[in-house]
Scaffold this motif. Structure first.
Motif, mmCIF file in Angstrom:
data_model
loop_
_atom_site.group_PDB
_atom_site.id
_atom_site.type_symbol
_atom_site.label_atom_id
_atom_site.label_comp_id
_atom_site.label_asym_id
_atom_site.label_seq_id
_atom_site.Cartn_x
_atom_site.Cartn_y
_atom_site.Cartn_z
ATOM 1 N N SER A 75 12.488 -5.249 -1.094
ATOM 2 C CA SER A 75 11.084 -4.910 -1.340
ATOM 3 C C SER A 75 10.143 -5.545 -0.332
ATOM 4 O O SER A 75 8.935 -5.317 -0.368
ATOM 5 C CB SER A 75 10.663 -5.359 -2.745
ATOM 6 O OG SER A 75 10.393 -6.758 -2.781
ATOM 7 N N SER A 118 6.880 -7.563 -3.532
ATOM 8 C CA SER A 118 6.089 -6.895 -4.565
ATOM 9 C C SER A 118 6.828 -6.900 -5.892
ATOM 10 O O SER A 118 8.026 -7.207 -5.978
ATOM 11 C CB SER A 118 5.782 -5.448 -4.161
ATOM 12 O OG SER A 118 6.933 -4.633 -4.305
ATOM 13 N N HIS A 119 6.098 -6.535 -6.898
ATOM 14 C CA HIS A 119 6.668 -6.292 -8.211
ATOM 15 C C HIS A 119 7.361 -4.931 -8.170
ATOM 16 O O HIS A 119 7.167 -4.133 -7.259
ATOM 17 C CB HIS A 119 5.555 -6.293 -9.259
ATOM 18 C CG HIS A 119 6.041 -6.242 -10.670
ATOM 19 N ND1 HIS A 119 6.852 -7.207 -11.224
ATOM 20 C CD2 HIS A 119 5.841 -5.322 -11.640
ATOM 21 C CE1 HIS A 119 7.113 -6.887 -12.478
ATOM 22 N NE2 HIS A 119 6.526 -5.758 -12.754
ATOM 23 N N ASN A 178 4.001 -12.472 -3.152
ATOM 24 C CA ASN A 178 4.401 -11.200 -3.746
ATOM 25 C C ASN A 178 3.184 -10.534 -4.360
ATOM 26 O O ASN A 178 2.340 -11.205 -4.964
ATOM 27 C CB ASN A 178 5.467 -11.418 -4.822
ATOM 28 C CG ASN A 178 6.798 -11.844 -4.234
ATOM 29 O OD1 ASN A 178 7.406 -11.127 -3.459
ATOM 30 N ND2 ASN A 178 7.247 -13.042 -4.605
ATOM 31 N N LEU A 179 3.097 -9.234 -4.211
ATOM 32 C CA LEU A 179 2.002 -8.482 -4.806
ATOM 33 C C LEU A 179 2.349 -8.082 -6.233
ATOM 34 O O LEU A 179 3.516 -7.816 -6.544
ATOM 35 C CB LEU A 179 1.730 -7.212 -3.988
ATOM 36 C CG LEU A 179 1.413 -7.402 -2.503
ATOM 37 C CD1 LEU A 179 1.231 -6.044 -1.840
ATOM 38 C CD2 LEU A 179 0.174 -8.263 -2.326
ATOM 39 N N ARG A 181 4.014 2.617 -1.395
ATOM 40 C CA ARG A 181 4.512 1.285 -1.045
ATOM 41 C C ARG A 181 4.063 0.839 0.345
ATOM 42 O O ARG A 181 3.473 -0.240 0.512
ATOM 43 C CB ARG A 181 6.045 1.261 -1.107
ATOM 44 C CG ARG A 181 6.619 -0.103 -0.711
ATOM 45 C CD ARG A 181 8.092 -0.084 -0.404
ATOM 46 N NE ARG A 181 8.529 -1.372 0.106
ATOM 47 C CZ ARG A 181 9.614 -1.569 0.845
ATOM 48 N NH1 ARG A 181 10.389 -0.549 1.158
ATOM 49 N NH2 ARG A 181 9.918 -2.773 1.280
ATOM 50 N N THR A 230 0.257 0.308 0.731
ATOM 51 C CA THR A 230 -0.224 -0.889 0.030
ATOM 52 C C THR A 230 0.125 -2.159 0.797
ATOM 53 O O THR A 230 -0.713 -3.071 0.927
ATOM 54 C CB THR A 230 0.368 -0.946 -1.385
ATOM 55 O OG1 THR A 230 0.010 0.231 -2.111
ATOM 56 C CG2 THR A 230 -0.123 -2.175 -2.136
ATOM 57 N N LEU A 231 1.358 -2.245 1.319
ATOM 58 C CA LEU A 231 1.757 -3.431 2.064
ATOM 59 C C LEU A 231 0.946 -3.578 3.351
ATOM 60 O O LEU A 231 0.506 -4.684 3.699
ATOM 61 C CB LEU A 231 3.243 -3.367 2.389
ATOM 62 C CG LEU A 231 4.215 -3.580 1.213
ATOM 63 C CD1 LEU A 231 5.656 -3.360 1.655
ATOM 64 C CD2 LEU A 231 4.053 -4.980 0.629
ATOM 65 N N ASP A 268 1.578 -5.350 -7.567
ATOM 66 C CA ASP A 268 1.722 -3.892 -7.601
ATOM 67 C C ASP A 268 3.179 -3.484 -7.774
ATOM 68 O O ASP A 268 4.079 -4.070 -7.173
ATOM 69 C CB ASP A 268 1.188 -3.277 -6.303
ATOM 70 C CG ASP A 268 -0.202 -3.769 -5.945
ATOM 71 O OD1 ASP A 268 -0.321 -4.966 -5.629
ATOM 72 O OD2 ASP A 268 -1.135 -2.963 -5.967
ATOM 73 N N LEU A 314 5.723 -1.413 -6.607
ATOM 74 C CA LEU A 314 5.921 -0.627 -5.392
ATOM 75 C C LEU A 314 7.363 -0.205 -5.167
ATOM 76 O O LEU A 314 7.638 0.550 -4.226
ATOM 77 C CB LEU A 314 5.464 -1.424 -4.163
ATOM 78 C CG LEU A 314 4.020 -1.922 -4.143
ATOM 79 C CD1 LEU A 314 3.748 -2.685 -2.855
ATOM 80 C CD2 LEU A 314 3.050 -0.762 -4.302
#
Length: 361
Positions: free
Chosen positions: A156, A118-119, A208-209, A99, A102-103, A211, A213
């Protein structure tokens, strides 16, 4: 100074706290510091945090028992952050191992973005998956949704700390438009995250991604679930303030987002009315003028347009067309289903409009 600070408020979180801490220890990105904010816990939470701090110097524990509200607690975290990127996590949720990495990479790739969500999965008390988080993806989608409902799952989210400082952003208070600094309107809890995110999204790119996470834990003692009625009312008031800020920024006439808001997947029951076509036309025109027509905006207006006539047949027909054209997010399906089945909670509209009557008249 760590590159990433993680703010984790906790109050009597002994049941899931160790799992949340373990999920941070497993991160592939190691340059982080945890600001654990203990808000008057009376269970074993202080002992769990003390042990974690003794084992890892990156864990710092703060006693915030004297803070009155969740907004106050979170603002304490903002004030004590000393980092490039500030992340949130709750004490009952789990971060997937990649997580933070990636961020951070996403922030580096997009230097203009102010916050990233994120998702992720929704899990139950045992950790079993029971659903997926429903968040709009992409900059334009987040900007289009912010007047009407949640645009990110709060625990998140990560922020670029410099953007928060530049905006004077704080939880629970106005910092955008003519209401900036208005101490008469505060959101001490329940919708403090939505109000913060919405104001930032009006001014800075946010997204928002896709991914996966995060794992958001849903259980019977979640504060927002226990007080869902109060949450909806608080979020509705925030929607009104965000619409006022939008009008200030873009020079539009006053807008009323409440007929089209679906906080907690619920529509506000505006007693005695079912047709909001005029309000929808004004909102659609204002958003198109401010942001230009885009695929994301038109998709959002397609759904909000389904809500302009609350009668069953017109709403059902419009929503069917929306589904065929755009598919539908789970929150959209839940909103329409709940209304059409009349399992809606009744919140008199006067209760949420009263604080903003001066710009709705």
């Amino acid at each position: 100074m760590a590159r990433v600070d993680i703010v984790m408020p906790v109050r009597n979180g002994e049941r899931f706290l160790q799992d949340a801490l373990d999920s941070l220890q497993c991160q592939t990105f190691s340059d982080w510091r945890l600001l654990a904010l203990d808000h008057a816990s009376t269970d074993s939470t202080p002992a769990i945090l003390a042990r974690a701090a003794s084992l890892d110097s990156r864990v710092q524990v703060f006693d915030v028992s004297m803070k009155r509200s969740l907004s106050d607690v979170l603002n304490f975290g903002l004030a004590n952050a000393d980092c490039e990127f500030l992340l949130r996590q709750d004490a009952d949720d789990l971060s997937r191992p990649h997580r933070i990495e990636t961020l951070v990479k996403a922030f580096e790739t997009d230097p203009e973005v102010a916050f990233l969500g994120s998702h992720g999965d929704v899990i139950d008390e045992t950790g079993a998956k029971i659903g997926e988080m429903d968040v709009p993806l992409g900059r334009d989608a987040v900007r289009a949704v912010c007047l009407f409902g949640g645009i990110a799952c709060h625990p998140s989210v990560g922020f670029r700390l410099s953007a928060l400082h530049d905006l004077g952003a704080r939880y629970g208070s106005s910092f955008v438009g003519s209401d900036a600094g208005d101490s008469s309107f505060v959101v001490p809890g329940l919708a403090e995250d939505y109000f913060l995110f919405g104001q930032i999204a009006l001014l800075r790119p946010c997204r928002n991604l896709p991914d996966n996470l995060f794992q958001y834990r849903q259980h019977g003692t979640n504060f927002s679930r226990v007080k869902v009625g109060d949450t909806v009312r608080a979020a509705a008031k925030a929607s009104l303030r965000l619409a006022k800020a939008f009008s200030d920024i873009h020079g539009s006439a006053p807008l009323d987002p409440l007929p089209f808001a679906n906080h907690s997947d619920m529509l506000l029951d505006i007693v005695g009315r079912f047709d909001f076509s005029d309000e929808f036309a004004r909102i659609a025109a204002a958003l198109r003028k401010a942001y230009g027509s885009s695929t994301c905006l038109e998709r959002e207006l397609s759904f909000r347009g389904c809500l302009q006539d609350r009668r069953g047949l017109p709403m059902g027909v419009r929503f069917a067309a929306h589904v065929l054209r755009h598919n539908a997010r789970s929150s959209e399906r839940n909103t329409v289903k709940t209304w059409l089945l009349r399992n809606v909670r009744h919140y008199p509209i006067e209760q949420v409009r009263e604080p903003a009557a001066e710009f709705l008249n």
